[in-house]
Enzyme design. Structure first.
Site, PDB file in Angstrom:
ATOM      1  N   LYS A   1      70.396  13.747  19.580  1.00 34.71           N
ATOM      2  CA  LYS A   1      69.077  12.790  19.773  1.00 34.71           C
ATOM      3  C   LYS A   1      68.116  13.633  20.316  1.00 34.71           C
ATOM      4  CE  LYS A   1      69.409  11.947  24.291  1.00 34.71           C
ATOM      5  NZ  LYS A   1      68.592  12.059  25.425  1.00 34.71           N
TER       6      LYS A   1
ATOM      7  N   TRP B   1      67.985  12.669  36.379  1.00 37.61           N
ATOM      8  CA  TRP B   1      69.084  11.775  35.760  1.00 37.61           C
ATOM      9  C   TRP B   1      70.191  11.582  37.106  1.00 37.61           C
ATOM     10  CZ3 TRP B   1      70.246   7.509  34.770  1.00 37.61           C
ATOM     11  CH2 TRP B   1      71.685   6.870  34.107  1.00 37.61           C
TER      12      TRP B   1
END
Length: 325
Positions: free
Chosen positions: A184, A6
């Site tokens: 999440k 990322w």
């Protein structure tokens, strides 16, 4: 600051948006490859990083930086910041890409940043949303949220990373964005376990929906705006992470669901961090502290850390008392 998947993809986003970028890599050989070959050999090696500077010297990377992007795993953030804080500019915006709850302290990443650096909360921003690194690195269209208590700083970060394939929105609800981003990962582990067991779309959809209910309960207890969790940093991030084969957390859970152990799951994700494995414990403890019921999170923790079987997990969830939604 950080050259994982990322961090690498977001460096490309910033550069494509017209922002001058320097990447810091912990290992000298990675920094050398980034600087000379314009590739990251360990993460997203197919991505051309021409134009992006690189170094393994954190002082050089931080020198004059207006925005310091923190792209290291959540459980290593405190240690890294301790080494970097003296070289961070006094008015630099600190942007967290990490999604997790710190083990032991139960602090969100923005809280860790403020505590370690002494920075005012208005200098600390977070980026969250459906951010699968490989898709974004391939310049596939995506949207995200930049949250900061200081709206002007959020807008400055927004302008630094807005481009023709990456659309950032701004928000002042840092708590909501961070809780959505941390939780999440745990729900994605549950979805992966279900998929590995051979369960179908009805089961996955049920887990996502009930998982969202858990996230909203915890977020509300901590002061988040429920609307945030119905947006990109909540539902958007949740759906992407729970359904995509590119999601490390889903992939990790899928190995567990198919009968593999923790070591096999780690190998299947090529040694990359599945943040939910550690965060599920911290999130469960945080929920208990605030009197919030999170049965999916508890079940994932028991599978990952207490030796429970995946069939036990399904039995517990289906055996819960029936009640209004």
């Amino acid at each position: 600051m950080g050259a994982g998947s990322w961090g690498t993809a977001f460096a490309k986003v910033l550069y494509d948006a017209g922002t001058e970028v320097t990447m810091w890599a912990r290992r000298p050989e990675v920094a050398k490859a980034l600087a000379t070959e314009h590739r990251n050999p360990g993460y997203l090696p197919e991505v051309d990083l021409t134009g992006i500077a690189a170094t393994d010297d954190h002082r050089a990377a931080l020198d004059g930086a207006d925005i310091v992007v923190l792209a290291v795993p959540s459980q290593t953030l405190r240690e890294n910041l301790g080494a970097w804080r003296a070289d961070i500019g006094p008015d630099a915006t600190l942007l967290s890409l990490a999604k997790g709850i710190e083990t032991g302290t139960l602090l969100r990443m923005s809280q860790v940043i403020a505590e370690v650096t002494g920075a005012h909360v208005g200098r600390v921003a977070v980026l969250s949303g459906p951010n699968l690194a490989r898709e974004i690195a391939a310049r596939q269209p995506a949207a995200s949220v930049v949250a900061c208590a200081d709206a002007a700083r959020a807008e400055a970060v927004q302008h630094a990373c807005a481009g023709n394939y990456f659309r950032p929105y701004t928000n002042t609800d840092v708590i909501g964005c961070e809780i959505g981003g941390a939780c999440k990962n745990v729900i994605a582990l549950a979805c992966g376990i279900a998929a590995g067991m051979g369960l179908g779309d009805n089961s996955i959809a049920s887990i996502i929906t009930r998982g969202l209910a858990e996230i909203m309960r915890l977020g509300s207890a901590l002061g988040a705006n429920p609307v945030t969790l119905a947006g990109l940093a909540g539902v958007g991030d949740l759906v992407a992470t729970c359904t995509s084969p590119l999601s490390r957390n889903r992939s990790f859970g899928q190995v567990l669901g198919a009968g593999g152990g923790m070591e096999a799951a780690q190998q299947a994700t090529h040694g990359q961090v599945a943040e939910g494995v550690k965060s599920c414990t911290s999130i469960r403890t945080l929920a208990e502290r605030h009197g919030v019921e999170m049965p999916l999170t508890t079940a994932v923790h028991q599978v990952c850390h207490e030796g429970a079987s995946v069939s036990d997990m399904v039995g517990w969830l289906l055996g819960r008392r029936i009640k209004p939604e």
